[in-house]
Design an enzyme around this catalytic site. Sequence first.
Site, PDB file in Angstrom:
ATOM      1  N   LYS A  74      -6.037   8.154  -3.401  1.00 38.46           N
ATOM      2  CA  LYS A  74      -7.255   8.724  -2.811  1.00 38.46           C
ATOM      3  C   LYS A  74      -7.084   8.918  -1.305  1.00 38.46           C
ATOM      4  CE  LYS A  74     -11.276   6.311  -3.079  1.00 38.46           C
ATOM      5  NZ  LYS A  74     -11.915   6.205  -1.753  1.00 38.46           N
ATOM      6  N   ARG A  83      -6.278  12.868   3.249  1.00 35.82           N
ATOM      7  CA  ARG A  83      -5.542  13.200   4.483  1.00 35.82           C
ATOM      8  C   ARG A  83      -4.749  14.491   4.335  1.00 35.82           C
ATOM      9  NH1 ARG A  83      -6.860   7.961   4.292  1.00 35.82           N
ATOM     10  NH2 ARG A  83      -6.787   6.629   6.153  1.00 35.82           N
ATOM     11  N   ASP A  95      -9.381  -3.055  -1.059  1.00 33.73           N
ATOM     12  CA  ASP A  95     -10.066  -2.391  -2.180  1.00 33.73           C
ATOM     13  C   ASP A  95      -9.770  -3.065  -3.521  1.00 33.73           C
ATOM     14  OD1 ASP A  95     -11.160  -0.619  -0.416  1.00 33.73           O
ATOM     15  OD2 ASP A  95      -9.710   0.969  -0.796  1.00 33.73           O
TER      16      ASP A  95
HETATM   17  C1  S3P Z   1      -9.614   3.788   3.519  1.00 38.26           C
HETATM   18  C2  S3P Z   1      -9.715   2.657   4.277  1.00 38.26           C
HETATM   19  C3  S3P Z   1     -10.420   1.450   3.838  1.00 38.26           C
HETATM   20  C4  S3P Z   1     -10.653   1.450   2.342  1.00 38.26           C
HETATM   21  C5  S3P Z   1     -11.160   2.759   1.850  1.00 38.26           C
HETATM   22  C6  S3P Z   1     -10.181   3.869   2.161  1.00 38.26           C
HETATM   23  C7  S3P Z   1      -8.873   4.956   4.054  1.00 38.26           C
HETATM   24  O1  S3P Z   1     -11.674   1.392   4.482  1.00 38.26           O
HETATM   25  O2  S3P Z   1     -11.547   0.411   1.979  1.00 38.26           O
HETATM   26  O3  S3P Z   1     -11.364   2.724   0.436  1.00 38.26           O
HETATM   27  O4  S3P Z   1      -8.523   5.870   3.282  1.00 38.26           O
HETATM   28  O5  S3P Z   1      -8.613   4.972   5.267  1.00 38.26           O
HETATM   29  P1  S3P Z   1     -11.876   0.698   5.940  1.00 38.26           P
HETATM   30  O6  S3P Z   1     -11.097   1.457   6.912  1.00 38.26           O
HETATM   31  O7  S3P Z   1     -13.352   0.785   6.194  1.00 38.26           O
HETATM   32  O8  S3P Z   1     -11.395  -0.701   5.760  1.00 38.26           O
END
Ligand code: S3P
Length: 424
Positions: free
Chosen positions: A19, A24, A312
């Site tokens: 994901k 990105r 996660d």
């Molecule tokens: C993500 C960063 C994480 C993660 C989220 C996806 C990302 O969040 O929990 O599911 O793709 O950069 P945080 O940056 O808030 O920790």
Amino acid sequence: MIIKPIETIKGTLSVPGDKSISHRAIMLGAISEGITEISGFLMGDDCLSTVDCFRKLGIKIEISENKVFVHGKGLMGLSAPSTILDVGNSGTTIRLLTGILAGQNFSSSITGDASIQKRPMLRVVNPLRKMGAEIEGIEGGNYCPLHIKGKNLNGIHYKLPVASAQVKSAILLASLYSKGKTIIIEPKSSRDHTEIMINYFGGNILKNKNEIISSPVKKLIGQQVEVPGDISSAAYFIAAALILPNSELLIQNVGINPTRSGIITVFKQMGGDIQLINERIQSGEAVADIFVRSSKLKGIEIKGDIIPKLIDEIPVIAATACYADGVTIIKDAAELKVKESNRIKTMSSELRKMGAQITETDDGMIIQGTSQLMGTTVESYNDHRVAMSLAIAALRANKETKIQNSECVNISFPNFFSLLSMFE
Ligand code: S3P
């Protein structure tokens, strides 16, 4: 969704695309020159929200059966949207895109669903304001809708108050539009997909211990991106194979970036029999096949630097720890309270309904292992990771479990239940 207990899990499977990397690839493809061709893109609701936002920003994105083509228009090629941008449930979209929008020569507004409207945004708004951004929102900019007036930005030297890849990435994306260097200091390493991908597209990001240094470049160039399977999705099947007797499962083509694979370390520490096979690099990211056998697990303490590397996966760790011998203690994970749901609360309350012994703490959970949970009715709180983690707990319960509001799995893993049903 009704989950019936299953005996064992045997076979080979692959999970949908990562994901974080899928988001990105769309974002960097859009602001690069030329076409970016993405294979393995996650067709989940969150990533499709990112596609929708960039289409509203004037980017042509073609989705064919298994490829996505992003017709990049260069760093200054986005155009003013005629409507409010809607990120749905996606925290990654709103936080990263705000970083890009801050440096445009137009104004825009961005919002999302009920869960997104409760998630804190000042963590990105504050550093972006320091870079010169003009952003307004509810409660001083902490909650969306956010209104962003594009500005000329300047590089900053910024110490992140929380280990957050989304905050780091918003700043890094804004740094592509800034005068001068940007230096970010991380309290703990968080996922580095943005750094890897900016460099893969021709950018200039350096890492020196806990400092990330972004130097401006004139342009980024569209690339071919092969998105690996998402380790966060693989984690559910790894957990299932570990807790179900006589299991042997091969999960092919999974991203094992060291800033994401804390789950492998932790499951191994718990006694999990997990092997990485055929390790390779794909579009700058580490990838492997993962072979898992059922294992006798023991409770451990999980805290400190590893937390952002498995943030996660804590819901599925909690579900798995219910079937381990002894106590599992999770600390330093207060960030769970500001995810799609308050995951300390939601996971504890729903696993407890199944008979688990869990104590909620301020920054984690204490889980007393047992050999059996009880099938019952549980609630996902519309949080995809809660729904899938409860489904894994249900696989070894004494009878079937009903998961309410389970369709939220479409956010990150649309074929989760159909893959699981292959093993019934
Ligand atoms: C993500 C960063 C994480 C993660 C989220 C996806 C990302 O969040 O929990 O599911 O793709 O950069 P945080 O940056 O808030 O920790």
